[in-house]
Design a protein around this motif. Sequence first.
Motif, mmCIF file in Angstrom:
data_model
loop_
_atom_site.group_PDB
_atom_site.id
_atom_site.type_symbol
_atom_site.label_atom_id
_atom_site.label_comp_id
_atom_site.label_asym_id
_atom_site.label_seq_id
_atom_site.Cartn_x
_atom_site.Cartn_y
_atom_site.Cartn_z
ATOM 1 N N LEU A 51 2.243 6.227 -3.268
ATOM 2 C CA LEU A 51 2.509 5.228 -4.300
ATOM 3 C C LEU A 51 1.955 5.688 -5.643
ATOM 4 C CD1 LEU A 51 3.583 2.380 -4.931
ATOM 5 C CD2 LEU A 51 1.308 1.535 -4.394
ATOM 6 N N TYR A 52 0.751 6.229 -5.637
ATOM 7 C CA TYR A 52 0.146 6.743 -6.860
ATOM 8 C C TYR A 52 0.993 7.877 -7.449
ATOM 9 C CZ TYR A 52 -2.953 9.502 -9.803
ATOM 10 O OH TYR A 52 -3.470 10.225 -10.842
ATOM 11 N N LEU A 53 1.447 8.787 -6.598
ATOM 12 C CA LEU A 53 2.284 9.890 -7.082
ATOM 13 C C LEU A 53 3.604 9.391 -7.663
ATOM 14 C CD1 LEU A 53 1.789 12.599 -4.303
ATOM 15 C CD2 LEU A 53 0.805 12.565 -6.602
ATOM 16 N N ALA A 54 4.168 8.371 -7.060
ATOM 17 C CA ALA A 54 5.431 7.829 -7.565
ATOM 18 C C ALA A 54 5.223 7.089 -8.890
ATOM 19 C CB ALA A 54 6.051 6.897 -6.534
ATOM 20 N N ILE A 55 4.117 6.354 -9.013
ATOM 21 C CA ILE A 55 3.862 5.624 -10.254
ATOM 22 C C ILE A 55 3.601 6.587 -11.404
ATOM 23 C CG2 ILE A 55 2.200 4.089 -11.390
ATOM 24 C CD1 ILE A 55 2.005 2.585 -8.761
ATOM 25 N N THR A 56 2.851 7.652 -11.135
ATOM 26 C CA THR A 56 2.575 8.633 -12.182
ATOM 27 C C THR A 56 3.727 9.613 -12.376
ATOM 28 O OG1 THR A 56 1.434 10.077 -10.602
ATOM 29 C CG2 THR A 56 0.085 8.501 -11.855
ATOM 30 N N GLN A 57 4.786 9.426 -11.633
ATOM 31 C CA GLN A 57 6.029 10.191 -11.704
ATOM 32 C C GLN A 57 5.828 11.676 -11.407
ATOM 33 O OE1 GLN A 57 8.300 9.224 -15.164
ATOM 34 N NE2 GLN A 57 8.442 7.079 -14.579
ATOM 35 N N LYS A 58 4.919 11.978 -10.503
ATOM 36 C CA LYS A 58 4.781 13.350 -10.004
ATOM 37 C C LYS A 58 5.829 13.610 -8.938
ATOM 38 C CE LYS A 58 -0.061 13.690 -11.115
ATOM 39 N NZ LYS A 58 -0.175 14.259 -12.341
ATOM 40 N N ILE A 59 6.268 12.539 -8.273
ATOM 41 C CA ILE A 59 7.416 12.595 -7.369
ATOM 42 C C ILE A 59 8.321 11.423 -7.744
ATOM 43 C CG2 ILE A 59 6.153 13.684 -5.453
ATOM 44 C CD1 ILE A 59 6.036 10.961 -4.089
ATOM 45 N N SER A 60 9.568 11.506 -7.347
ATOM 46 C CA SER A 60 10.482 10.407 -7.668
ATOM 47 C C SER A 60 10.217 9.220 -6.743
ATOM 48 C CB SER A 60 11.933 10.878 -7.508
ATOM 49 O OG SER A 60 12.211 11.120 -6.145
ATOM 50 N N TYR A 61 10.634 8.041 -7.184
ATOM 51 C CA TYR A 61 10.467 6.847 -6.356
ATOM 52 C C TYR A 61 11.261 6.985 -5.062
ATOM 53 C CZ TYR A 61 8.119 4.443 -10.124
ATOM 54 O OH TYR A 61 7.220 4.083 -11.074
ATOM 55 N N TYR A 62 12.435 7.546 -5.170
ATOM 56 C CA TYR A 62 13.273 7.722 -3.986
ATOM 57 C C TYR A 62 12.582 8.618 -2.959
ATOM 58 C CZ TYR A 62 17.326 8.689 -1.109
ATOM 59 O OH TYR A 62 18.180 8.807 -0.049
ATOM 60 N N VAL A 111 -6.135 -3.459 9.231
ATOM 61 C CA VAL A 111 -4.979 -2.573 9.444
ATOM 62 C C VAL A 111 -3.674 -3.324 9.173
ATOM 63 C CG1 VAL A 111 -3.718 -1.255 11.181
ATOM 64 C CG2 VAL A 111 -6.190 -1.074 11.066
ATOM 65 N N PHE A 112 -3.559 -4.541 9.660
ATOM 66 C CA PHE A 112 -2.321 -5.303 9.518
ATOM 67 C C PHE A 112 -2.024 -5.636 8.056
ATOM 68 C CE2 PHE A 112 -0.183 -9.462 9.309
ATOM 69 C CZ PHE A 112 1.009 -9.125 9.910
ATOM 70 N N TYR A 113 -3.022 -6.188 7.355
ATOM 71 C CA TYR A 113 -2.766 -6.616 5.982
ATOM 72 C C TYR A 113 -2.607 -5.434 5.018
ATOM 73 C CZ TYR A 113 -3.385 -11.408 7.427
ATOM 74 O OH TYR A 113 -3.222 -12.616 8.042
ATOM 75 N N MET A 114 -3.245 -4.315 5.310
ATOM 76 C CA MET A 114 -2.990 -3.129 4.492
ATOM 77 C C MET A 114 -1.545 -2.669 4.651
ATOM 78 S SD MET A 114 -6.308 -0.650 4.473
ATOM 79 C CE MET A 114 -5.507 0.579 3.485
ATOM 80 N N GLY A 115 -1.024 -2.733 5.867
ATOM 81 C CA GLY A 115 0.378 -2.378 6.102
ATOM 82 C C GLY A 115 1.331 -3.312 5.386
ATOM 83 N N ILE A 116 1.054 -4.609 5.441
ATOM 84 C CA ILE A 116 1.898 -5.591 4.753
ATOM 85 C C ILE A 116 1.827 -5.396 3.240
ATOM 86 C CG2 ILE A 116 2.207 -8.058 4.313
ATOM 87 C CD1 ILE A 116 3.154 -7.156 7.065
ATOM 88 N N LEU A 117 0.623 -5.153 2.725
ATOM 89 C CA LEU A 117 0.448 -4.915 1.293
ATOM 90 C C LEU A 117 1.239 -3.687 0.847
ATOM 91 C CD1 LEU A 117 -1.045 -5.637 -1.370
ATOM 92 C CD2 LEU A 117 -2.844 -4.076 -0.603
ATOM 93 N N LEU A 118 1.196 -2.637 1.637
ATOM 94 C CA LEU A 118 1.945 -1.427 1.288
ATOM 95 C C LEU A 118 3.449 -1.682 1.239
ATOM 96 C CD1 LEU A 118 -0.028 1.221 3.297
ATOM 97 C CD2 LEU A 118 0.458 1.322 0.866
ATOM 98 N N VAL A 119 3.957 -2.384 2.222
ATOM 99 C CA VAL A 119 5.392 -2.687 2.233
ATOM 100 C C VAL A 119 5.764 -3.541 1.034
ATOM 101 C CG1 VAL A 119 7.194 -3.925 3.492
ATOM 102 C CG2 VAL A 119 5.676 -2.391 4.708
ATOM 103 N N ALA A 120 4.938 -4.516 0.702
ATOM 104 C CA ALA A 120 5.233 -5.388 -0.436
ATOM 105 C C ALA A 120 5.223 -4.601 -1.750
ATOM 106 C CB ALA A 120 4.222 -6.531 -0.490
ATOM 107 N N ILE A 121 4.247 -3.734 -1.933
ATOM 108 C CA ILE A 121 4.167 -2.948 -3.166
ATOM 109 C C ILE A 121 5.352 -1.996 -3.273
ATOM 110 C CG2 ILE A 121 2.844 -1.172 -4.379
ATOM 111 C CD1 ILE A 121 0.308 -2.544 -3.327
ATOM 112 N N TRP A 122 5.661 -1.303 -2.169
ATOM 113 C CA TRP A 122 6.797 -0.382 -2.213
ATOM 114 C C TRP A 122 8.107 -1.129 -2.441
ATOM 115 C CZ3 TRP A 122 7.357 4.405 -3.344
ATOM 116 C CH2 TRP A 122 6.333 5.304 -3.123
ATOM 117 N N ALA A 123 8.261 -2.295 -1.846
ATOM 118 C CA ALA A 123 9.484 -3.080 -2.067
ATOM 119 C C ALA A 123 9.594 -3.484 -3.528
ATOM 120 C CB ALA A 123 9.484 -4.309 -1.159
ATOM 121 N N TYR A 124 8.487 -3.902 -4.119
ATOM 122 C CA TYR A 124 8.497 -4.270 -5.535
ATOM 123 C C TYR A 124 8.906 -3.079 -6.401
ATOM 124 C CZ TYR A 124 6.757 -5.209 -10.209
ATOM 125 O OH TYR A 124 6.662 -5.336 -11.561
#
Length: 142
Positions: A51-62, A111-124
Amino acid sequence: MGSNRTYGVSRAADQSKTYYFDPRVLRNRKRLAGIFFTLAMLSHCVSFFLLYLAITQKISYYLGVMIFLPVWIVGYWFGTFFSQVLDMKLPDGTKKTIISKKTKKILNNIVFYMGILLVAIWAYFYVTHILMVEKNTQLTNN
């Protein structure tokens, strides 16, 4: 040799049966649970790094989303394995937790809420950055 080892005595509902657990089995299950928890957390940390790499555009979001999906699935499965290895089923059908229930609940929630948080952030970020960019480029190309 190991038949006289007793640890974690549990009584059945009718109080006539007593189950003894070999301490090696409990120790190995705790080690395995620790390994699974560590792997689940490492997987989530890799996902946050993507996520950090995608936000800083070191890799593409896709590319970030395409790498994130299998990494998140691995983290989900290791979290499930962690939860399952902590419970032992007794011969009478009841379950015994090898660590305290409060600790198990806290670690499972992490573990569960970190997974949910990751999915929510990536979906956003997927919706706001990838889909909006594609929609805007389609509108400007017409």
